[in-house]
Design an enzyme around this catalytic site. Structure first.
Site, PDB file in Angstrom:
ATOM      1  N   ASN A  56       1.023  -0.796   0.016  1.00  0.00           N
ATOM      2  CA  ASN A  56      -0.184  -0.051  -0.096  1.00  0.00           C
ATOM      3  C   ASN A  56       0.571   1.167   0.023  1.00  0.00           C
ATOM      4  OD1 ASN A  56      -2.148   1.572   0.762  1.00  0.00           O
ATOM      5  ND2 ASN A  56      -2.823   0.945   2.022  1.00  0.00           N
ATOM      6  N   ASN A  64       4.121   2.253 -15.840  1.00  0.00           N
ATOM      7  CA  ASN A  64       2.742   2.843 -15.819  1.00  0.00           C
ATOM      8  C   ASN A  64       1.641   3.256 -15.834  1.00  0.00           C
ATOM      9  OD1 ASN A  64       1.793   0.200 -15.935  1.00  0.00           O
ATOM     10  ND2 ASN A  64       0.822   0.600 -17.331  1.00  0.00           N
ATOM     11  N   GLY A  73      -0.446  -0.016 -52.666  1.00  0.00           N
ATOM     12  CA  GLY A  73      -0.048  -0.071 -53.450  1.00  0.00           C
ATOM     13  C   GLY A  73       0.346  -1.433 -54.633  1.00  0.00           C
ATOM     14  N   ALA A 100      -5.210   7.856 -21.093  1.00  0.00           N
ATOM     15  CA  ALA A 100      -4.650   6.814 -22.390  1.00  0.00           C
ATOM     16  C   ALA A 100      -5.335   5.763 -22.032  1.00  0.00           C
ATOM     17  CB  ALA A 100      -3.142   7.209 -22.321  1.00  0.00           C
ATOM     18  N   ASP A 143      -0.398  -0.670 -26.678  1.00  0.00           N
ATOM     19  CA  ASP A 143      -0.066  -1.545 -25.121  1.00  0.00           C
ATOM     20  C   ASP A 143       1.057  -1.998 -25.742  1.00  0.00           C
ATOM     21  OD1 ASP A 143      -1.943  -0.107 -23.105  1.00  0.00           O
ATOM     22  OD2 ASP A 143      -3.815  -1.014 -23.650  1.00  0.00           O
TER      23      ASP A 143
END
Length: 416
Positions: free
Chosen positions: A92, A115, A251, A157, A188
């Site tokens: 914690n 992150n 292409g 995000a 991710d």
């Protein structure tokens, strides 16, 4: 020939727990893993499979991927997918004692990876500056959506929002339809892969300088290079943006997914030789004399006719038959396989990328290893992901030397 032979094996043939005796490339490197969901945990999975000791630190509420598990809905396959070979503790960080324990761990570690959104670690009082003050050799690795700096750094995000902002979504989908996200969480996992590379780069530098470094990866920037082909078409067409093309390429022709009697195949002709061979195996040699198909540029101009011709050939075959004849002629082609078929892929099992594992909660399942191959290194079988706090006693009691009594006090106080 059955190109989808099952690899199902009796339970007694499942992989046993690994023998760690052999030296691994990252043996001796200790990683404190504060990663959550996909980006961070994938980077640390790669580190763990390279031999690092990875200590997954979860809050008392668990990694968000544990939500189903903690709500009594059963174990999380996704959590198991991304967290093999790690030790697991709970901590914690909103409590002072928790932050003190993290600092003690960092003093003994080589890498800390997180992150969280930018600023979260600083608000907790354990940002990069604080932690590197306690361990100047620390590699502090941060994965975010848009980076630690710049005007968009504090944008919320998630993978779909990054796909939208990066341009990926704008080129995906059918021409007449709306933009579509790419099915897998591309941003991710691209972010996690680059974060692994950033950590390895900093570890290499530290071997020379003895000093740590802050490294970061933004998912938006990690996914941007995948747009190379579309940006090339944009410049080739004088600044004209191509409309969404579904499975086609602006292409190259043929370049599409074609129906067969029992599914679909993906087939492309990158070289003129591929088209010549395809025309021959389709029994249509006259196509080579047709000015509409004389070269790739002409075929792109007449792509509807090209696809109609290839489709009339593929519809008469099964996936396996179309793949076998294309493979024999070295034409790029693959059956479109579903996920169950991929889980049984003999090639990936033979190379060790996919492994059968006896998981204590999920039973017998297939889990991934690392796609990185270091020749001369024989990676051990996967160890299942840890349960919440499984190694609290080992890490806090033994590694940090706090003792069983102190560990029990921390648990009673809601620190672990």
């Amino acid at each position: 020939m059955n190109v989808y032979a099952s690899l199902a094996r009796p339970k007694e043939e499942c992989l046993s727990l690994p023998n760690r005796a052999a030296r691994r490339p990252l043996e001796g490197v200790t990683v404190i893993d504060l990663g959550q969901i996909y980006q961070g945990p994938y980077a640390t999975l790669l580190l763990a499979r390279a031999g690092a000791r990875v200590i997954k630190v979860e809050p008392l509420t668990g990694d968000p991927l544990r939500r189903r598990e903690l709500e009594g809905e059963g174990p999380s396959y996704t959590l198991a997918f991304l967290n093999s070979d790690k030790l697991g503790v709970t901590l914690n960080l909103k409590k002072a004692a928790g932050r003190e324990i993290l600092i003690e761990m960092v003093r003994r570690a080589d890498v800390l990876l997180e992150n969280f959104a930018p600023g979260v670690m600083e608000r907790l009082g354990v940002g990069a500056e604080v932690l590197m003050g306690h361990n100047p050799r620390l590699i502090y690795a941060s994965g975010t959506g848009f980076g630690l700096s710049g005007p968009d750094h504090d944008r919320v995000a998630m993978d779909p929002t990054v796909q939208a902002s990066s341009g990926v979504m704008s080129i995906n989908g059918e021409a007449a339809g709306p933009p579509l996200r790419v099915g897998p969480p591309l941003a991710d996992f691209m972010g996690g892969t680059h974060l692994y590379g950033a950590v390895m780069t900093a570890l290499f530098e530290r071997e020379r300088t003895g000093e740590g470094r802050v490294v970061e990866v933004a998912m938006q920037e990690a996914v941007f290079p995948t747009l190379c082909s579309d940006l090339g078409l944009y410049h080739h067409n004088g600044g004209h943006l191509e409309h969404r093309r579904g499975n086609r390429h602006g292409g190259v022709a043929p370049y599409n997914v074609y129906p067969t009697r029992d599914g679909y195949i993906a087939l492309i002709c990158v070289k003129e030789r591929h088209w010549e061979l395809l025309a021959a195996l389709m029994g249509r040699p006259e196509l080579l004399d047709d000015p509409r198909f004389a070269n790739n540029s002409a075929r792109v101009e007449n792509i509807e006719a090209v696809d109609e011709i290839v489709e009339s050939w593929s519809r008469a075959l099964t996936r396996a038959e179309a793949w076998e004849v294309a493979h024999e002629h070295r034409i790029p082609c693959s059956p479109v396989r579903d996920l169950v078929e991929v889980l049984d892929d003999p090639h990936m099992h033979e190379r060790g990328m996919l492994q059968w594992v006896d998981h204590p909660d999920l039973g017998r399942v297939v889990l991934p290893s690392s796609p990185i191959r270091v020749h001369g290194d024989d990676p051990p079988p996967l160890e299942p992901n840890p349960s919440m706090g499984q190694h609290n006693g080992d890490i806090y009691g033994e590694w940090l030397g706090l003792g069983a009594e102190r560990v029990a006090e921390l648990e009673a106080d809601g620190v672990i």
